[in-house]
Scaffold this motif. Sequence first.
Motif, PDB file in Angstrom:
ATOM      1  N   ILE A   7       0.856  -1.184   0.000  1.00  0.00           N
ATOM      2  CA  ILE A   7       0.000   0.000   0.000  1.00  0.00           C
ATOM      3  C   ILE A   7       0.891   1.233   0.000  1.00  0.00           C
ATOM      4  O   ILE A   7       1.830   1.333   0.808  1.00  0.00           O
ATOM      5  N   TYR A   8       0.604   2.164  -0.919  1.00  0.00           N
ATOM      6  CA  TYR A   8       1.376   3.391  -1.057  1.00  0.00           C
ATOM      7  C   TYR A   8       0.484   4.603  -0.792  1.00  0.00           C
ATOM      8  O   TYR A   8      -0.728   4.571  -1.053  1.00  0.00           O
ATOM      9  N   THR A   9       1.076   5.694  -0.331  1.00  0.00           N
ATOM     10  CA  THR A   9       0.375   6.967  -0.260  1.00  0.00           C
ATOM     11  C   THR A   9       0.435   7.633  -1.625  1.00  0.00           C
ATOM     12  O   THR A   9       1.138   7.170  -2.532  1.00  0.00           O
ATOM     13  N   ALA A  10      -0.294   8.752  -1.785  1.00  0.00           N
ATOM     14  CA  ALA A  10      -0.357   9.416  -3.083  1.00  0.00           C
ATOM     15  C   ALA A  10       1.004   9.927  -3.542  1.00  0.00           C
ATOM     16  O   ALA A  10       1.268  10.045  -4.746  1.00  0.00           O
ATOM     17  N   ASP A  11       1.904  10.235  -2.586  1.00  0.00           N
ATOM     18  CA  ASP A  11       3.226  10.731  -2.983  1.00  0.00           C
ATOM     19  C   ASP A  11       4.227   9.605  -3.231  1.00  0.00           C
ATOM     20  O   ASP A  11       5.416   9.850  -3.432  1.00  0.00           O
ATOM     21  N   ASN A  29      -3.321  -2.761   9.852  1.00  0.00           N
ATOM     22  CA  ASN A  29      -3.902  -1.449  10.125  1.00  0.00           C
ATOM     23  C   ASN A  29      -3.049  -0.374   9.477  1.00  0.00           C
ATOM     24  O   ASN A  29      -1.814  -0.445   9.501  1.00  0.00           O
ATOM     25  N   VAL A  30      -3.669   0.626   8.884  1.00  0.00           N
ATOM     26  CA  VAL A  30      -2.934   1.715   8.249  1.00  0.00           C
ATOM     27  C   VAL A  30      -3.760   2.987   8.376  1.00  0.00           C
ATOM     28  O   VAL A  30      -4.991   2.948   8.305  1.00  0.00           O
ATOM     29  N   PHE A  31      -3.110   4.113   8.615  1.00  0.00           N
ATOM     30  CA  PHE A  31      -3.786   5.404   8.677  1.00  0.00           C
ATOM     31  C   PHE A  31      -3.758   6.054   7.303  1.00  0.00           C
ATOM     32  O   PHE A  31      -2.729   6.042   6.626  1.00  0.00           O
ATOM     33  N   ALA A  32      -4.888   6.614   6.893  1.00  0.00           N
ATOM     34  CA  ALA A  32      -4.954   7.350   5.638  1.00  0.00           C
ATOM     35  C   ALA A  32      -4.688   8.821   5.908  1.00  0.00           C
ATOM     36  O   ALA A  32      -5.232   9.388   6.848  1.00  0.00           O
ATOM     37  N   GLY A  33      -3.848   9.438   5.095  1.00  0.00           N
ATOM     38  CA  GLY A  33      -3.542  10.850   5.266  1.00  0.00           C
ATOM     39  C   GLY A  33      -2.228  11.057   5.982  1.00  0.00           C
ATOM     40  O   GLY A  33      -1.550  10.120   6.417  1.00  0.00           O
ATOM     41  N   LYS A  34      -1.858  12.304   6.134  1.00  0.00           N
ATOM     42  CA  LYS A  34      -0.584  12.657   6.774  1.00  0.00           C
ATOM     43  C   LYS A  34      -0.695  12.454   8.272  1.00  0.00           C
ATOM     44  O   LYS A  34      -1.611  12.968   8.913  1.00  0.00           O
ATOM     45  N   ASN A  82     -15.994  -4.059   5.791  1.00  0.00           N
ATOM     46  CA  ASN A  82     -14.535  -4.128   5.862  1.00  0.00           C
ATOM     47  C   ASN A  82     -14.093  -4.740   7.193  1.00  0.00           C
ATOM     48  O   ASN A  82     -14.611  -4.389   8.259  1.00  0.00           O
ATOM     49  N   VAL A  83     -13.129  -5.654   7.127  1.00  0.00           N
ATOM     50  CA  VAL A  83     -12.630  -6.316   8.328  1.00  0.00           C
ATOM     51  C   VAL A  83     -11.637  -5.402   9.031  1.00  0.00           C
ATOM     52  O   VAL A  83     -10.611  -5.021   8.463  1.00  0.00           O
ATOM     53  N   LEU A  84     -11.934  -5.029  10.275  1.00  0.00           N
ATOM     54  CA  LEU A  84     -11.038  -4.202  11.079  1.00  0.00           C
ATOM     55  C   LEU A  84     -10.086  -5.059  11.911  1.00  0.00           C
ATOM     56  O   LEU A  84      -8.903  -4.746  12.030  1.00  0.00           O
ATOM     57  N   TYR A  85     -10.594  -6.122  12.496  1.00  0.00           N
ATOM     58  CA  TYR A  85      -9.797  -7.091  13.249  1.00  0.00           C
ATOM     59  C   TYR A  85     -10.330  -8.487  12.935  1.00  0.00           C
ATOM     60  O   TYR A  85     -11.523  -8.661  12.684  1.00  0.00           O
TER      61      TYR A  85
END
Length: 479
Positions: A7-11, A29-34, A82-85
């Motif tokens: 998984i990559y960020t937009a940059d 788990n991954v956070f979206a955004g900065k 969506n599966v969280l855990y």
Amino acid sequence: GEGYFQIYTADGSLVVDEGGAFASSKSVNVFAGKPLTLSPTVSMVPSASSAPSQGLYPMTIDLQFDQWATETGIFILSLDGNVLYEWSPGSFGANQRFVETLQLPYESEVIFRATDSGGDGFCCTYGDGSITIYAGNDAADETAVIESKTGEFQSELSFSFLVGPPPTSSPAVTSIPTASKTNSISGSPTITSQPSVRSLEVTVVVQFDKYSAETGYFIDSADGTTNYVARPLGYFQNEQSGKAVETFALPEGLSYRFKIIDLFGDGTCCWAGAGYYAVYEGKNIDDINSQLFFGDGEFGLAREHFFTVGTVQTLAPSVSSRPSVSPSFSPTTKPSISSSPTETMYIVDMTVKLDSKAMETGFFIASISDGTVYFDRPPGYYNGMDKETIEESIPLPAGQYHFALLDTGGDGFCCQNGFGFYSLYANANGDVLVFSDGQFGDAKNETFSVGEFSGEAVTKSGTNGLRGSLLHRQRNHSD
């Protein structure tokens, strides 16, 4: 093959890089955004007395398993599936107590789902299992209990809960910090109070045909911008000819859209079964007063209803409450209900001779004009009453009705299991409204009318305003 996923960020920054070696599923788990710059004093696991950081809140699950814990899987999902855990079957040991604190999106509704490959939950014969969910990270704090259930279920147990502090917590817990103060590195964040929104419980009942995997439903805001409940196609794949009853918490006073869909465009009815659906305010599905709406299974590809939570009207008890099925009415009188002098009730006597698999059989009577269910005996109601003759008296207001018969075994109640039959008679004069043997498949629909009713033509008529007819449709369906 050497599989992997990334998984990559937009940059172009790589945030997840995982190999393809796993069993049936894998979650990260991954956070979206900065990422935000947090104060050292602000924990990613906030205490119950502090505002959550980055929109997360700690919820603790406390599970006690039976000796066949390897059969059990546990899943935490968002409403859109969506599966969280996830803990797949085989993750737990015999009689294990499992306590885990999860970081979940604050003030969101999530789904807890337990599956059991043995079909007997985790309780009873093999141990006293339990499920307890706490707000915060303390599994010893009884005041923080959000949900508490036993491990008594069959193949699957699902329920939803709201992420956040328990309702009895102080107002400071439920306040939302302003965005400008969330990242403050000195002192306590400034709290901007938000008006509390009261939630009310809404119960959805769906009676499926034998192709339950084709059917799903959603509850959205009336403008379609927010989804509150999602039961997508395939969710009910194990409910063939069964009934699903689920209760959800929805904010009071808002308008919602309920949409039921069917993949093959033939609803949940007719030759494949006599399905229906209903939505109630609260948990008491036996109280017609609380019914927001009802629909039969003949809806094609989809059908929508709009409703508002918290606006159930109190109707005259004699018109809206589910009529008693007690057989104590006088056989020579057409009783009227004293609390509503203008509403005349007509007594219909029902007789059903069951076969040797009585638990497979059920039926209901519903108004054709508005879908109100006046009488409901779902499959399983007559468990243990094999080959018995059932007699019940049913008071109905004037109108035209569906009499739908269901059989989960797909063979009616006849033949090698015993020769059953059913009949409906006008109590006042003994006129036959419906009579037939129990030879049908999954379902059979009849119609009849009572009282002075001018509607669709029927094929038989009797005196005293009671008439009956047969409605039995078949559609082509591809397996």
